[in-house]
Design a protein around this motif. Structure first.
Motif, PDB file in Angstrom:
ATOM      1  N   ALA A  86      27.624  26.402  31.034  1.00  0.00           N
ATOM      2  CA  ALA A  86      27.098  27.133  29.879  1.00  0.00           C
ATOM      3  C   ALA A  86      27.350  28.634  30.018  1.00  0.00           C
ATOM      4  N   ALA A  87      27.119  29.178  31.214  1.00  0.00           N
ATOM      5  CA  ALA A  87      27.303  30.618  31.420  1.00  0.00           C
ATOM      6  C   ALA A  87      28.777  30.995  31.471  1.00  0.00           C
ATOM      7  N   MET A  88      29.597  30.168  32.125  1.00  0.00           N
ATOM      8  CA  MET A  88      31.006  30.514  32.298  1.00  0.00           C
ATOM      9  C   MET A  88      31.806  30.348  31.007  1.00  0.00           C
ATOM     10  N   SER A  89      31.307  29.507  30.095  1.00  0.00           N
ATOM     11  CA  SER A  89      31.998  29.337  28.819  1.00  0.00           C
ATOM     12  C   SER A  89      32.004  30.636  28.011  1.00  0.00           C
ATOM     13  N   GLN A  90      31.094  31.550  28.333  1.00  0.00           N
ATOM     14  CA  GLN A  90      31.023  32.826  27.609  1.00  0.00           C
ATOM     15  C   GLN A  90      31.909  33.909  28.224  1.00  0.00           C
ATOM     16  N   LEU A  91      32.491  33.625  29.394  1.00  0.00           N
ATOM     17  CA  LEU A  91      33.334  34.620  30.062  1.00  0.00           C
ATOM     18  C   LEU A  91      34.782  34.425  29.632  1.00  0.00           C
ATOM     19  N   ASP A  92      35.351  35.421  29.016  1.00  0.00           N
ATOM     20  CA  ASP A  92      36.717  35.323  28.535  1.00  0.00           C
ATOM     21  C   ASP A  92      37.683  35.185  29.715  1.00  0.00           C
ATOM     22  N   LYS A  93      38.690  34.334  29.550  1.00  0.00           N
ATOM     23  CA  LYS A  93      39.649  34.097  30.635  1.00  0.00           C
ATOM     24  C   LYS A  93      40.514  35.320  30.920  1.00  0.00           C
ATOM     25  N   SER A  94      40.496  36.291  30.013  1.00  0.00           N
ATOM     26  CA  SER A  94      41.262  37.509  30.271  1.00  0.00           C
ATOM     27  C   SER A  94      40.747  38.244  31.495  1.00  0.00           C
ATOM     28  N   LEU A  95      39.450  38.039  31.831  1.00  0.00           N
ATOM     29  CA  LEU A  95      38.901  38.659  33.041  1.00  0.00           C
ATOM     30  C   LEU A  95      39.609  38.120  34.278  1.00  0.00           C
ATOM     31  N   GLU A 152      42.575  36.646  34.321  1.00  0.00           N
ATOM     32  CA  GLU A 152      43.993  37.010  34.252  1.00  0.00           C
ATOM     33  C   GLU A 152      44.220  38.453  34.673  1.00  0.00           C
ATOM     34  N   ALA A 153      43.302  39.354  34.270  1.00  0.00           N
ATOM     35  CA  ALA A 153      43.441  40.755  34.667  1.00  0.00           C
ATOM     36  C   ALA A 153      43.336  40.909  36.173  1.00  0.00           C
ATOM     37  N   SER A 154      42.386  40.173  36.787  1.00  0.00           N
ATOM     38  CA  SER A 154      42.214  40.247  38.235  1.00  0.00           C
ATOM     39  C   SER A 154      43.453  39.738  38.963  1.00  0.00           C
ATOM     40  N   ILE A 155      43.998  38.607  38.500  1.00  0.00           N
ATOM     41  CA  ILE A 155      45.179  38.031  39.157  1.00  0.00           C
ATOM     42  C   ILE A 155      46.400  38.926  38.943  1.00  0.00           C
ATOM     43  N   THR A 156      46.499  39.536  37.752  1.00  0.00           N
ATOM     44  CA  THR A 156      47.601  40.460  37.475  1.00  0.00           C
ATOM     45  C   THR A 156      47.584  41.649  38.428  1.00  0.00           C
ATOM     46  N   LEU A 157      46.373  42.064  38.834  1.00  0.00           N
ATOM     47  CA  LEU A 157      46.234  43.195  39.748  1.00  0.00           C
ATOM     48  C   LEU A 157      46.403  42.786  41.209  1.00  0.00           C
ATOM     49  N   GLY A 158      46.820  41.536  41.448  1.00  0.00           N
ATOM     50  CA  GLY A 158      47.158  41.111  42.802  1.00  0.00           C
ATOM     51  C   GLY A 158      46.102  40.316  43.530  1.00  0.00           C
ATOM     52  N   ALA A 159      44.957  40.040  42.899  1.00  0.00           N
ATOM     53  CA  ALA A 159      43.908  39.265  43.566  1.00  0.00           C
ATOM     54  C   ALA A 159      44.231  37.780  43.467  1.00  0.00           C
ATOM     55  N   ASN A 160      43.839  37.019  44.488  1.00  0.00           N
ATOM     56  CA  ASN A 160      43.988  35.569  44.412  1.00  0.00           C
ATOM     57  C   ASN A 160      42.745  34.959  43.754  1.00  0.00           C
ATOM     58  N   PHE A 205      40.299  33.136  44.961  1.00  0.00           N
ATOM     59  CA  PHE A 205      39.049  33.300  45.700  1.00  0.00           C
ATOM     60  C   PHE A 205      38.485  34.701  45.480  1.00  0.00           C
ATOM     61  N   THR A 206      39.322  35.719  45.556  1.00  0.00           N
ATOM     62  CA  THR A 206      38.860  37.093  45.336  1.00  0.00           C
ATOM     63  C   THR A 206      38.370  37.270  43.904  1.00  0.00           C
ATOM     64  N   THR A 207      39.057  36.658  42.942  1.00  0.00           N
ATOM     65  CA  THR A 207      38.638  36.749  41.540  1.00  0.00           C
ATOM     66  C   THR A 207      37.255  36.143  41.342  1.00  0.00           C
ATOM     67  N   VAL A 208      37.032  34.994  41.945  1.00  0.00           N
ATOM     68  CA  VAL A 208      35.716  34.364  41.840  1.00  0.00           C
ATOM     69  C   VAL A 208      34.653  35.245  42.473  1.00  0.00           C
ATOM     70  N   ARG A 209      34.941  35.803  43.648  1.00  0.00           N
ATOM     71  CA  ARG A 209      33.946  36.582  44.390  1.00  0.00           C
ATOM     72  C   ARG A 209      33.665  37.930  43.744  1.00  0.00           C
ATOM     73  N   ARG A 210      34.681  38.588  43.226  1.00  0.00           N
ATOM     74  CA  ARG A 210      34.510  39.964  42.744  1.00  0.00           C
ATOM     75  C   ARG A 210      34.292  40.068  41.232  1.00  0.00           C
ATOM     76  N   VAL A 211      34.727  39.061  40.478  1.00  0.00           N
ATOM     77  CA  VAL A 211      34.651  39.153  39.018  1.00  0.00           C
ATOM     78  C   VAL A 211      33.685  38.121  38.436  1.00  0.00           C
ATOM     79  N   ILE A 212      33.886  36.849  38.773  1.00  0.00           N
ATOM     80  CA  ILE A 212      33.108  35.778  38.142  1.00  0.00           C
ATOM     81  C   ILE A 212      31.659  35.780  38.629  1.00  0.00           C
TER      82      ILE A 212
END
Length: 720
Positions: A602-611, A613-621, A623-630
């Motif tokens: 329910a909570a994650m459905s509100q988070l746009d996937k662009s978040l 994609e932006a993290s991965i574009t900046l070089g994060a894998n 695991f880092t995206t989950v830890r630092r963004v999600i």
């Protein structure tokens, strides 16, 4: 990738060659061999006559040799994947075939005195070996291009599938297979007449005064409970997020306190308030001359108790969803000349649809699986959960009937799950993006605000009355008869001998055991649940729908069935866990995991996937995206998962009652024992201490997790 595979293969080899392969009388984590000098590793046992363990070590060595020698990354990954899969398969087969007690799979496939004698359950060495093989397999699979080459995603999927398979499907299959049992074997033809009998699916109540089948009763109760808890949960969530109500902190306590209530206490409190001779009933009879009735016993009493018990679950799911609705969308609506009611009706409410659907599904499934409230208040209103309970623990045990009823319950759960998916559809509900958002949430229209207050505040007042009666009952000699003030119940349960400094109360042992096990189970439940939600919302893979339903399986089946199935599955090799604290932790993790899954979805459905994609574009894998963004944006879901799993680990009774032992006695089994002995004061006093303990832990979790910051200020309009 190559280094990661080698690390996991080395881990598996250490488990095989160094650590004890089997359990001993000392338990799963047994290292007695370090002191007495008697090696018990898989390598030593294979050299000492248990030759069937040798292929595991050889496959590990072959996989390591492949990883070192082959230069082609794809070919190396494919070969390592095949060898790791063969190692896992052989480990499972030898464990199921060569056992010293219990059912044998493919009995007679292998012969010999050593095999006939069998082997005990797997120990820490086997567990480490299996983990090494599993992650070597998943990392190698990602190297072949699966999961877009993301080792973290593929490994997480593999781990959760393995855990759900071993600790959900494996034990549940032990009891569901009983549905096809007949004298002398199994029969498919005898199953269908029993499954479709009128006692289960009958609609007699629609045309006569007779009751419907237990499945129809369960559906009717579950639908009304799901609707009622969702409406109440939404009312509380809107008051918290869209009004300036001054007593929000007190209201927050009253919304959460029902789920931290030990078993039977709510039912007992309602009986003493609204029963035939209850306080409220007697007062109404004296004041208005009304006749005393037994309205509390039956459908309405069970429905009343379930609303009181399960509304907090809906609230915990919905508050994060309501907070996640973007103010910019509501401001855009008002800019287009929509009033506050139209904004709420056509913008805010549709964006809350994932939360509403998940809150309803949880309320529906909780109602189906609940047996405590129907057992205390059901009287003649039979439901699936109570019928399963009596089929297992009745005077004449009938496991086949219990299994058929459990399949009927699973059918209802699957149907609700599919209907929920159809209602949500494939629409996007994302409102949280990486863009600046400093607007104001629209305030509620007068009609919606009045409706929320009229719904939530009387319910909160009723909750306060019920729990004040519980506190009152812990300080009187005999609740309902002798109301003389006393501390005797607390002294007996939690007394301290100050002369010797010893804890003399009879409840201390179960109290500390319960807190220890619950504190271990809660974070594990949150990790597994939210990881599963991440995979379901953010990843695409084959069989995702089946994977999602499998995570709800343990939640849908009553705890009674789960407890019995765990005894059937884990009382014998290859996995012997009964009598240990590990089995209690495992049953709590996989019984409560679905709440973390549904809240996370329910909570994650509100988070746009662009978040992402932006993290991965900046070089994060990943695991880092989950830890630092999600994770920073998942505060309400994390809090809901931790709170619910910790509380349910303390208050759960249906599964625990079959799994506790003298060494690991839980609070709920202690309370049930006191209730059976008629010591209601002691049981209520213990329950009051548990309620205070859980409230303190919830407040601590709130401080540790913190509140989610979606924008610089969370403001609500004060004027139209």
């Amino acid at each position: 990738m190559k280094r990661t595979v080698l690390v996991w293969l080395a881990t598996g080899l250490v488990g095989f060659a160094v650590l004890p392969w089997h359990m001993t009388d000392a338990g799963f984590l047994s290292f007695e061999w370090l002191m007495d000098g008697a090696p018990s590793s898989g390598l030593w046992l294979a050299m000492s006559g248990q030759w069937w363990l040798a292929p595991i070590g050889l496959l590990l060595l072959a996989a390591m040799a492949t990883a070192f020698s082959m230069k082609s990354p794809v070919q190396r990954a494919q070969n390592t994947l095949g060898l790791a899969a063969m190692g896992l398969l052989w480990t499972a087969l030898q464990g199921l075939i060569v056992v010293r007690a219990g059912p044998r799979v493919l009995e007679g496939l292998l012969t010999g005195d050593a095999i006939t004698a069998g082997q005990p359950g797997m120990g820490v060495g086997a567990a480490m070996c299996i983990a090494g093989l599993l992650f070597a397999l998943t990392v190698s699979m990602s190297q072949t291009g699966k999961g877009r080459g993301d080792a973290f995603v593929v490994s997480t999927i593999g781990l959760i599938i393995a855990l759900v398979g071993v600790f959900v499907f494996f034990p549940v299959m032990h009891i569901l297979v009983r549905a096809f049992e007949v004298e002398g074997g199994y029969s498919l033809t005898s199953f269908f007449p029993r499954f479709f009998s009128s006692d289960i699916w009958g609609l007699r109540c629609l045309v006569s005064d007779r009751s419907c089948g237990v499945a129809i009763n369960s559906v009717f109760l579950a639908v009304l409970t799901g609707l009622g808890t969702t409406m109440l949960g939404l009312s509380f969530a809107l008051i918290f997020t869209r009004t300036d109500f001054r007593a929000k902190k007190l209201l927050r306590v009253l919304t959460v306190i029902p789920i931290i209530t030990p078993p039977f206490v709510i039912g007992l409190a309602l009986i003493l308030l609204f029963g035939r001779n209850g306080t409220v009933t007697a007062f109404a009879a004296d004041l208005f001359g009304m006749e005393k009735t037994r309205w509390l016993y039956g459908f309405w009493g069970v429905y009343f108790a379930q609303l009181l018990s399960f509304t907090p679950i809906a609230f915990l799911v919905l508050i994060g969803v309501v907070q996640g609705v973007s103010p910019s969308m509501e401001e855009a609506s008002q800019t287009l000349d929509a009033d506050r009611w139209q904004t709420f009706r056509y913008v805010s409410l549709p964006l809350m649809r994932p939360g509403l659907a998940n809150a309803f599904l949880l309320g529906f499934i909780e109602s189906l699986a609940d047996f405590g409230n129907p057992l205390v208040l059901g009287s003649g209103y039979s439901v699936l959960s109570t019928e399963i309970y009596f089929a297992i623990v009745g005077a004449v045990a009938d496991p086949a009937k219990a299994a058929i009823l459990a399949i009927a319950l699973l059918t209802l759960t699957l149907s609700a799950f599919l209907l929920q998916r159809m209602w949500l559809g494939k629409k996007s509900y994302a409102t949280i993006t990486g863009k600046a958002d400093s607007g104001q949430n629209a305030s509620l229209s007068p009609m919606v605000k009045t409706l929320c207050y009229a719904t939530a505040l009387p319910w909160a007042a009723l909750t306060a009355v019920v729990y004040s009666m519980i506190v009152f009952g812990s300080f009187v000699k005999l609740w309902g008869y002798d109301h003389s003030f006393t501390f005797a119940h607390y002294i007996r349960a939690f007394g301290i001998d100050f002369t010797t400094g010893r804890l003399s109360g009879v409840a201390w042992d179960s109290y500390f055991t319960t807190l220890t096990i619950s504190s271990i189970a809660a974070p594990l439940t949150a990790i597994v649940g939210l990881s599963t939600a991440y995979l379901l919302v953010r990843q695409k893979f084959v069989g995702k729908e089946l994977f999602e339903f499998s995570t709800m399986l343990s939640f849908a089946i009553p705890g009674t069935v789960i407890g019995v199935s765990y005894i059937m599955a884990f009382n014998f090799p290859p996995i012997e866990l009964t009598g240990t604290s590990i089995i209690l932790i495992i049953v709590f993790v996989f019984r409560n995991m679905p709440v973390g899954v549904r809240g996370g979805i329910a909570a994650m459905s509100q988070l746009d996937k662009s978040l992402d994609e932006a993290s991965i574009t900046l070089g994060a894998n990943s695991f880092t995206t989950v830890r630092r963004v999600i994770l920073p944006l998942m505060g309400p879901a994390i809090l809901a998962a931790l709170t619910y799993s910790f509380v349910r680990a303390i208050t759960s009774v249906s599964a625990v009652i079959f799994l506790v032992s003298a060494k690991h006695n839980m609070a709920t089994s202690f309370i049930v024992g006191r209730v059976e002995n008629g010591e209601f004061g002691l049981a209520i006093a213990y329950s009051a201490v548990l309620i205070i303990t859980m409230l303190a832990v919830i407040l601590l979790l709130q401080l540790l997790v913190g509140s989610r910051r979606l924008r610089r200020t969370d403001r609500v309009q004060t004027a139209a």
